[in-house]
Design an enzyme around this catalytic site. Structure first.
Site, short mmCIF file in Angstrom:
data_model
loop_
_atom_site.label_atom_id
_atom_site.label_comp_id
_atom_site.label_asym_id
_atom_site.label_seq_id
_atom_site.Cartn_x
_atom_site.Cartn_y
_atom_site.Cartn_z
N ASP A 176 2.20 -1.26 11.77
CA ASP A 176 0.86 -1.61 11.30
C ASP A 176 0.46 -3.03 11.69
O ASP A 176 -0.67 -3.45 11.43
CB ASP A 176 0.79 -1.44 9.77
CG ASP A 176 0.85 0.03 9.38
OD1 ASP A 176 0.52 0.89 10.22
OD2 ASP A 176 1.24 0.32 8.24
N ARG A 193 -8.85 11.96 12.35
CA ARG A 193 -7.41 11.77 12.56
C ARG A 193 -6.67 13.11 12.48
O ARG A 193 -6.91 13.91 11.58
CB ARG A 193 -6.85 10.76 11.54
CG ARG A 193 -7.49 9.39 11.72
CD ARG A 193 -6.96 8.38 10.78
NE ARG A 193 -5.55 8.07 11.03
CZ ARG A 193 -4.83 7.27 10.26
NH1 ARG A 193 -5.37 6.72 9.18
NH2 ARG A 193 -3.58 7.02 10.55
N LYS A 217 0.84 -1.21 0.00
CA LYS A 217 0.00 0.00 0.00
C LYS A 217 0.86 1.25 0.00
O LYS A 217 0.64 2.17 -0.80
CB LYS A 217 -0.92 -0.04 1.23
CG LYS A 217 -1.92 1.07 1.29
CD LYS A 217 -3.23 0.62 1.89
CE LYS A 217 -3.17 0.43 3.39
NZ LYS A 217 -3.25 1.72 4.11
N ARG A 230 2.92 5.91 -3.34
CA ARG A 230 4.06 6.73 -3.78
C ARG A 230 4.33 6.57 -5.27
O ARG A 230 4.77 7.51 -5.93
CB ARG A 230 5.30 6.35 -2.95
CG ARG A 230 5.21 6.87 -1.50
CD ARG A 230 6.09 6.09 -0.57
NE ARG A 230 6.20 6.65 0.76
CZ ARG A 230 5.33 6.46 1.76
NH1 ARG A 230 4.25 5.71 1.57
NH2 ARG A 230 5.54 7.00 2.95
C1 S3P Z 1 2.68 4.88 6.24
C2 S3P Z 1 3.29 5.23 7.41
C3 S3P Z 1 2.84 4.77 8.74
C4 S3P Z 1 1.90 3.58 8.63
C5 S3P Z 1 0.85 3.78 7.56
C6 S3P Z 1 1.52 3.97 6.21
C7 S3P Z 1 3.21 5.40 4.97
O1 S3P Z 1 2.14 5.82 9.37
O2 S3P Z 1 1.29 3.35 9.87
O3 S3P Z 1 -0.01 2.69 7.50
O4 S3P Z 1 2.89 4.85 3.90
O5 S3P Z 1 3.98 6.39 5.02
P1 S3P Z 1 2.91 6.94 10.27
O6 S3P Z 1 3.86 7.63 9.39
O7 S3P Z 1 1.81 7.85 10.74
O8 S3P Z 1 3.55 6.19 11.38
#
Ligand code: S3P
Length: 436
Positions: free
Chosen positions: A319, A123, A22, A27
Site C-alpha cells: 500500500d 474492482r 485499517k 477485522r
Molecule cells: C488488505 C490487503 C491488501 C491491501 C489492502 C488491505 C487487507 O490487499 O492492499 O489495502 O486488509 O487484507 P490485497 O490482499 O488485495 O493485496
C-alpha cells in the site's frame, strides 16, 4: 470538491500518533461480531472504510456501541447469529470490506448484495468468487471478472466444503475471504499463497481461540469452531505513518517521533525500503499488544538514494507504493519498482496515477506493466495535481508539496482530497501541527 494547498517550508518536528490500522479495524469488527460475548475495541479507525464495515454488521443485527468513535463495544452474536440485512450492504470505497465479507457471508442461511462506490464497482471480485464457488458458495458479480455488486445467495448452514486453495496471487484479502468461509465449512480449509501476505486475520483468529495452523506458506482452519470474545487495542496504521516517515526523511532538519505504530513483519516493508535508501529510522520501545507487535518510530532527515524494489519487499509495502514514489523522486539516482502489477487494481490504477502526477511536478518516470522507474534528485515543481479519487495518491502528492519549488503556482494544489477520509481523518491538520 475539496483540495489541499501546501507550500514548502520548515522541518517536521515533534510527536504524533496516527489513526488506527485499517486492516485490523475491519477485522476487529468482523470477528468481534461473530464472537460469543462482548468484545471491546480501542483505537478503532474512524475512517469511512472501517466505519462502513461496522455499519454493515449493525445492519445484520449486531449491537455496536460507540459507532463513529475510536472506542467500540461489540455484542457478538456468535458464528450463527447474523440476521439478513434489510437492503444492500454499501461498503463505500472499501475493497477489504467487500472481499472479506464475501467470504464471511457465503456460508450464511440468508442472501444479500454487497455494493460500493464508483471506484469499488470497478474492482475485480473474481479472485474471491472463484475459490468461494469451489467451496459450494453461490456468489456472483458482473461479467468474467465478477465486478460488484456481488450477489450472495443463501446456502443450507454447514454445507460449504472445505478446500485446499492454491492462490495464484499473494493477497491477504483472498486468503482471509477463504479462511472466513472456512469457519462455516465442513472439515479443513487451507490457503497456500506464493508469498506471505499480511497475517492479521490469522493472528486475530488465534487470539480468539481458533486453531489456525501455519505450515510454510499454507494456512489452515477447521470449520465448526467458536470465537471467544476479546479486547483489541488497534495499533497505529503503519500505512498512514508512512506518509510522515517519508515527509520527515525528505524535509531537511526534520526529527519526528510516531508513537504506537503496528510493526507486524508482513507490513514493515516501508521501514526496510527507506533504510535501504539511507533513511535514519530508529525503532523505539518495541512491545506486543495482544496479537500484534507495536513500537514508536523515529525518523530524522537524511539524504536518500535510489534502490531496486520487487518481490517480497514490495509485497510487505504494497500500500506504500505512492509514497515510496515520492521518496524515490527526492532521492539521488534511479529507483526501479517491479512485481507491482497488483497496483493496477487498487483504489485507482496506482502506477498510471503516480506516473501522471509525478510528470506534472517535473519528475522523469518510465511506466512498466508491473511497475515504474523514477529518476530522482531533480527539484519538484509545485503544480496543480489530481488524486484520481485515491486517498494514498492524495496524501503522497501533499507530502511532495513539502519540498516543491514554487514555479508558477503558489504552492502545490492537490485536488479531490475528500478520499483521504477513507483511511486518515485529520491528515492535513496533523501535518500542519508538526511543521516548523
Ligand atoms: C488488505 C490487503 C491488501 C491491501 C489492502 C488491505 C487487507 O490487499 O492492499 O489495502 O486488509 O487484507 P490485497 O490482499 O488485495 O493485496
Amino acid at each position: 470538491m475539496s483540495s489541499i494547498n501546501i507550500k514548502s517550508g520548515g522541518p517536521l518536528k515533534g510527536e504524533i500518533r496516527v489513526p488506527g490500522d485499517k486492516s485490523i479495524s475491519h477485522r476487529a469488527v468482523m470477528l468481534g461480531s461473530l464472537a460469543d460475548g462482548v468484545s471491546r475495541v480501542s483505537g478503532f479507525l474512524t475512517g469511512e472504510d472501517s466505519v462502513n464495515t461496522a455499519r454493515a454488521f449493525a445492519k445484520m443485527g449486531v449491537e455496536i456501541d460507540g459507532m463513529g468513535g475510536t472506542e467500540l463495544t461489540i455484542k457478538g452474536v456468535g458464528l450463527d447469529g447474523l440476521k439478513a440485512p434489510a437492503g444492500d450492504l454499501d461498503l463505500g470505497n472499501s475493497g477489504t470490506s467487500m472481499r472479506l465479507l464475501a467470504g464471511l457471508l457465503s456460508g450464511q442461511g440468508f442472501g444479500c448484495t454487497l455494493t460500493g462506490d464508483e471506484y469499488l464497482c470497478k474492482r475485480p471480485m473474481a479472485r474471491v468468487v472463484k475459490p468461494l464457488t469451489a467451496m459450494g458458495a453461490k456468489v456472483t458479480g458482473n461479467g468474467e471478472r465478477s465486478m460488484p455488486p456481488l450477489k450472495i445467495e443463501p446456502v443450507i448452514k454447514g454445507t460449504l466444503n472445505g478446500i485446499s486453495y492454491q492462490s495464484p496471487i499473494a493477497s491477504a484479502q483472498v486468503k482471509s475471504a477463504v479462511l472466513l468461509a472456512g469457519l462455516y465449512a465442513k472439515g479443513r480449509t487451507s490457503v497456500t499463497e506464493p508469498m506471505k501476505s499480511r497475517d492479521h486475520t490469522e493472528r486475530m483468529l488465534r487470539h480468539m481461540g481458533v486453531d489456525v495452523v501455519e505450515d510454510g506458506l499454507t494456512v489452515t482452519v477447521t470449520g465448526g469452531g467458536r470465537l471467544k470474545a476479546s479486547d483489541f487495542m488497534v495499533p497505529g496504521d503503519i500505512s498512514s505513518a508512512a506518509f510522515f516517515m517519508v515527509a520527515a526523511a525528505i524535509t531537511p532538519g526534520s526529527d519526528l517521533l510516531i508513537r504506537d505504530v503496528g510493526i507486524n513483519p508482513t507490513r514493515t516493508g516501508i521501514i526496510d525500503i527507506l533504510r535501504l535508501m539511507n533513511a535514519a529510522i530508529t525503532i523505539e520501545e518495541p512491545r506486543t499488544d495482544g496479537p500484534e507487535p507495536v513500537a514508536d518510530i523515529r525518523v530524522e532527515y537524511s539524504g536518500l538514494r535510489g534502490i531496486e524494489i520487487g518481490g517480497e519487499l514490495f509485497l510487505r509495502a504494497i500500500d506504500e507504493f505512492p509514497i515510496v514514489c515520492i521518496a524515490a523522486a527526492a532521492a539521488e539516482g534511479e529507483t526501479v519498482i517491479r512485481d507491482a502489477a497488483e497496483l493496477r487494481v487498487k483504489e485507482s490504477d496506482r502506477i498510471a496515477a503516480m506516473a501522471s502526477e509525478l510528470a506534472k511536478i517535473g519528475v522523469p518516470v518510465k511506466e512498466f506493466p508491473d511497475g515504474m522507474s523514477i529518476e530522482g534528485g531533480m527539484a519538484f515543481r509545485a503544480a496543480r495535481v489530481d488524486s484520481h479519487g485515491d486517498h494514498r495518491v492524495a496524501m503522497s502528492m501533499t507530502v511532495a508539496g513539502l519540498v516543491a519549488e514554487d514555479g508558477d503556482e503558489d504552492g502545490m494544489v492537490v485536488e479531490d482530497t475528500e478520499c483521504i477520509g477513507t483511511s486518515f481523518p485529520g491528515f492535513e491538520g496533523m501535518l500542519e501541527s508538526v511543521r516548523g
